[in-house]
Design an enzyme around this catalytic site. Structure first.
Site, mmCIF file in Angstrom:
data_model
loop_
_atom_site.group_PDB
_atom_site.id
_atom_site.type_symbol
_atom_site.label_atom_id
_atom_site.label_comp_id
_atom_site.label_asym_id
_atom_site.label_seq_id
_atom_site.Cartn_x
_atom_site.Cartn_y
_atom_site.Cartn_z
ATOM 1 N N HIS A 71 0.853 -1.229 -0.162
ATOM 2 C CA HIS A 71 0.026 -0.071 -0.034
ATOM 3 C C HIS A 71 0.935 1.336 -0.002
ATOM 4 C CE1 HIS A 71 0.949 -0.023 4.296
ATOM 5 N NE2 HIS A 71 0.582 0.997 4.370
ATOM 6 N N LYS A 76 9.651 -2.424 3.519
ATOM 7 C CA LYS A 76 10.524 -2.299 4.535
ATOM 8 C C LYS A 76 10.914 -3.054 5.801
ATOM 9 C CE LYS A 76 13.984 0.755 6.002
ATOM 10 N NZ LYS A 76 15.129 -0.422 6.021
ATOM 11 N N LYS A 100 3.497 -1.494 12.074
ATOM 12 C CA LYS A 100 4.425 -0.878 12.708
ATOM 13 C C LYS A 100 4.774 0.479 12.074
ATOM 14 C CE LYS A 100 7.881 -3.096 14.246
ATOM 15 N NZ LYS A 100 9.072 -3.909 14.503
ATOM 16 N N LYS A 112 10.073 -8.367 5.223
ATOM 17 C CA LYS A 112 11.166 -9.047 6.143
ATOM 18 C C LYS A 112 12.018 -10.185 5.540
ATOM 19 C CE LYS A 112 12.221 -8.596 10.652
ATOM 20 N NZ LYS A 112 12.162 -7.230 11.399
HETATM 21 P P1 NAD Z 1 20.733 -9.211 18.290
HETATM 22 O O1 NAD Z 1 20.991 -10.235 17.542
HETATM 23 O O2 NAD Z 1 21.542 -8.089 18.359
HETATM 24 O O3 NAD Z 1 20.554 -9.594 19.835
HETATM 25 C C1 NAD Z 1 19.907 -10.770 20.253
HETATM 26 C C2 NAD Z 1 20.223 -11.244 21.790
HETATM 27 O O4 NAD Z 1 19.382 -12.121 22.280
HETATM 28 C C3 NAD Z 1 21.641 -11.791 21.507
HETATM 29 O O5 NAD Z 1 22.599 -10.858 22.444
HETATM 30 C C4 NAD Z 1 21.259 -13.070 21.845
HETATM 31 O O6 NAD Z 1 22.390 -13.686 22.380
HETATM 32 C C5 NAD Z 1 20.046 -13.215 22.947
HETATM 33 N N1 NAD Z 1 19.360 -14.237 22.946
HETATM 34 C C6 NAD Z 1 19.184 -15.361 21.927
HETATM 35 N N2 NAD Z 1 18.346 -16.200 22.487
HETATM 36 C C7 NAD Z 1 18.108 -15.656 23.752
HETATM 37 C C8 NAD Z 1 17.342 -16.542 24.760
HETATM 38 N N3 NAD Z 1 16.709 -17.426 24.778
HETATM 39 N N4 NAD Z 1 17.344 -15.727 26.063
HETATM 40 C C9 NAD Z 1 17.923 -14.585 26.332
HETATM 41 N N5 NAD Z 1 18.591 -13.977 25.216
HETATM 42 C C10 NAD Z 1 18.766 -14.533 24.097
HETATM 43 O O7 NAD Z 1 19.254 -8.838 17.829
HETATM 44 P P2 NAD Z 1 18.374 -7.654 18.018
HETATM 45 O O8 NAD Z 1 18.801 -6.905 16.593
HETATM 46 O O9 NAD Z 1 18.626 -7.117 19.231
HETATM 47 O O10 NAD Z 1 16.917 -8.062 17.763
HETATM 48 C C11 NAD Z 1 16.435 -8.624 19.089
HETATM 49 C C12 NAD Z 1 14.762 -8.543 18.822
HETATM 50 O O11 NAD Z 1 14.485 -7.076 18.444
HETATM 51 C C13 NAD Z 1 14.153 -9.443 17.500
HETATM 52 O O12 NAD Z 1 12.967 -9.941 18.002
HETATM 53 C C14 NAD Z 1 14.178 -8.413 16.378
HETATM 54 O O13 NAD Z 1 13.371 -8.693 15.660
HETATM 55 C C15 NAD Z 1 13.664 -7.351 17.239
HETATM 56 N N6 NAD Z 1 13.900 -5.868 16.656
HETATM 57 C C16 NAD Z 1 15.307 -5.531 16.168
HETATM 58 C C17 NAD Z 1 15.314 -4.330 15.631
HETATM 59 C C18 NAD Z 1 16.654 -3.776 15.401
HETATM 60 O O14 NAD Z 1 16.930 -2.604 14.888
HETATM 61 N N7 NAD Z 1 17.905 -4.478 15.515
HETATM 62 C C19 NAD Z 1 14.049 -3.509 15.347
HETATM 63 C C20 NAD Z 1 13.054 -3.947 15.808
HETATM 64 C C21 NAD Z 1 12.925 -5.157 16.266
#
Ligand code: NAD
Length: 478
Positions: A71, A76, A100, A112
């Site tokens: 839309h 992204k 979002k 995604k």
């Molecule tokens: P990342 O890879 O930088 O960090 C994830 C962390 O979680 C790692 O340190 C990992 O060791 C830890 N982890 C994994 N399994 C785990 C568990 N069972 N218990 C505790 N810790 C655990 O990833 P991120 O970019 O920080 O993304 C994390 C979440 O945030 C995801 O759901 C992602 O979709 C969401 N997210 C990320 C962004 C972004 O800008 N990076 C934006 C929006 C949403």
């Protein structure tokens, strides 16, 4: 799998959870059933496989790119590097991106990507090969481009990977002026933007601060207004978790618990987030940190310790019907996508809690990605043209006021007033404005009808209404 009827498949539930939430919220809108179906469905699901050389042998890599909604263009969304990633998950995350973006008024459709690998099992060279080949596969199918679909980092990926994607796309599209706008979350040296790395976590912290600032809502859940002294547990010390903890602590909260996949640590008097981060960097684990009073081998035990606010910032499906009864927090702020199951959410609200939903709470990343994309299309850093002009104007004003009043300013007062905004200051100000305005938009909807029930439903109602207007403006729907 039947992609638009995921409930038909017992194995999958994340996309169907998002769809269930959509269906529930849709009751509070007045749109045509066909239009609602169009908004909810995943438009394009591209699943592909490609080989890479690993040591002396070859390995076939599974990968996806899902464009949920067109839309708005471009679409992204981040690319997840995880051995757990699957089609259902990528579809759910793409759908969440659509909602979002609508919630924070970022003019993109949702998408995604997923690459089914454990990044820790590959050398840097192998990861580069995988990332570049993934990009080439997207280019071949027209699934990437500054006006088509713009990836960003997600779980398991970061600036380095985005740099490889930018370079591959630019190399394959020689002379395309806007090529670097084909991906965001790039290093600053490759036309990324100041503040993107910490944007999601900063956004989570602003969302929490805004939520707890509303005294009327806090009274209902048995908390006082204001972030100062509130006890917080954060799960995940990656990009989102680390920066959420850092900024929450800067805003006055006390980080009492940190949980990683190897275990959790707790101290009711507070943990030094930076010191824990450095400890993990040097030892490979948060366990053994000297400032912790308690340690847990299981990350899930860490979530159940006493606190006011819990920030799951690792992965989906961490808070479920099984453990929600043991969660002590009054507020769950979803840094990760999909960390709370619908059953757990219902139980949590019934027990008098409140959830700041992922679709809003972690939207800081895509907001600043939008700023980065604008920077790439305009080919100039924010503040570059006007900063000195503003400083000179401010200086003239200060000199004039001092001349008229005869009261000289201190050098610090003078510097504060005269200073023009840097790119980082503009980005942070735009992010803060977006998070605060969006929170109150959601809250207004939440308050407008008690039957809406949760902030997630309210956020979804707002998103559906905005996306419906876009379709109507496109002339696709009457
Ligand atoms: P990342 O890879 O930088 O960090 C994830 C962390 O979680 C790692 O340190 C990992 O060791 C830890 N982890 C994994 N399994 C785990 C568990 N069972 N218990 C505790 N810790 C655990 O990833 P991120 O970019 O920080 O993304 C994390 C979440 O945030 C995801 O759901 C992602 O979709 C969401 N997210 C990320 C962004 C972004 O800008 N990076 C934006 C929006 C949403």
């Amino acid at each position: 799998m039947n992609i638009n009827n995921p409930t038909a498949d017992q194995e999958t539930h994340f996309f169907s959870d998002v769809c269930k939430n959509f269906d529930h919220a849709a009751q509070f809108t007045k749109h045509d059933a066909g239009l609602l179906d169009q908004i909810k469905s995943c438009n394009s699901v591209y699943r592909f496989r490609f080989p890479i050389r690993k040591g002396n042998s070859f390995e076939v890599i599974d990968a996806w790119r899902v464009e949920h909604s067109h839309h708005q263009s471009p679409t992204k969304g981040g690319i997840r590097y995880s051995e757990m990633v699957n089609e259902d998950e990528v579809m759910a995350l793409a759908a969440l991106m659509t909602y979002k973006c609508a919630i924070v008024n970022v003019p993109f459709g949702g998408a995604k990507g997923g690459i089914k690998i454990n990044p820790k099992s590959y050398s840097v060279g192998e990861l580069e090969n995988i990332t570049r080949r993934y990009t080439v596969e997207l280019i071949k199918k027209n699934f990437i481009g500054p006006s088509i679909d713009v990836p960003a980092p997600d779980y398991g990926s970061g600036e380095r990977e985005m740099g490889w994607i930018a370079d591959t796309y630019a190399t394959m599209n020689p002379g395309q002026l806007d090529a670097l706008g084909a991906v965001t979350g790039k290093p600053i040296s490759l036309h990324g933007i100041a503040g993107r790395r910490e944007a999601t976590g900063r956004g989570v912290a602003i969302a929490v601060r805004e939520c707890v600032s509303v005294g009327e809502d806090m009274q209902k859940i048995g908390l006082t207004a204001g972030l100062s002294g509130k006890k917080v547990i954060v799960q995940g010390l990656g990009n989102v978790g680390y920066y959420s903890a850092k900024f929450l602590s800067e805003f006055g909260a006390v980080i009492v618990g940190l949980c990683e996949f190897e275990g959790a640590i707790y101290n009711e008097d507070g943990l030094d987030v930076e010191a824990v981060f450095q400890h993990r960097k040097s030892t490979g684990s948060i366990l053994g940190y000297a400032g912790a009073k308690q340690e847990f081998k299981n990350t899930m035990d860490g979530l159940e310790q006493p606190c006011d606010i819990l920030v799951p910032a690792a992965l989906e499906n961490q808070i479920t019907a099984q453990n929600i009864g043991s969660i002590k927090a009054k507020i769950i702020a979803e840094g990760a996508n999909g960390p709370t199951s619908p059953e757990a959410e219902e139980a949590f609200y019934k027990a008098g809690g409140m959830i700041i939903p992922d679709m809003y709470a972690n939207a800081g990343g895509v907001t600043v990605s939008y700023f980065e994309w604008l920077k790439n299309l305009s080919h100039v850093a924010f503040g570059r043209i006007n900063r000195r002009f503003e400083e000179n104007s401010n200086l003239n004003l200060v000199n004039m006021v001092e001349g008229i009043t005869g009261v000289p300013l201190t050098p610090i007062q003078r510097a504060t007033i005269v200073k023009g905004a840097s790119e980082l200051e503009l980005v942070n100000s735009g992010l803060e404005d977006t998070m605060i305005r969006s929170y109150h938009e959601i809250r207004e909807i939440y308050k407008s009808n008690p039957a809406i029930g949760t902030l997630r439903n309210a956020a979804m109602v707002g998103a559906i209404n905005k996306i419906a207007v876009s379709y109507q403006n496109l002339g696709v729907w009457p």
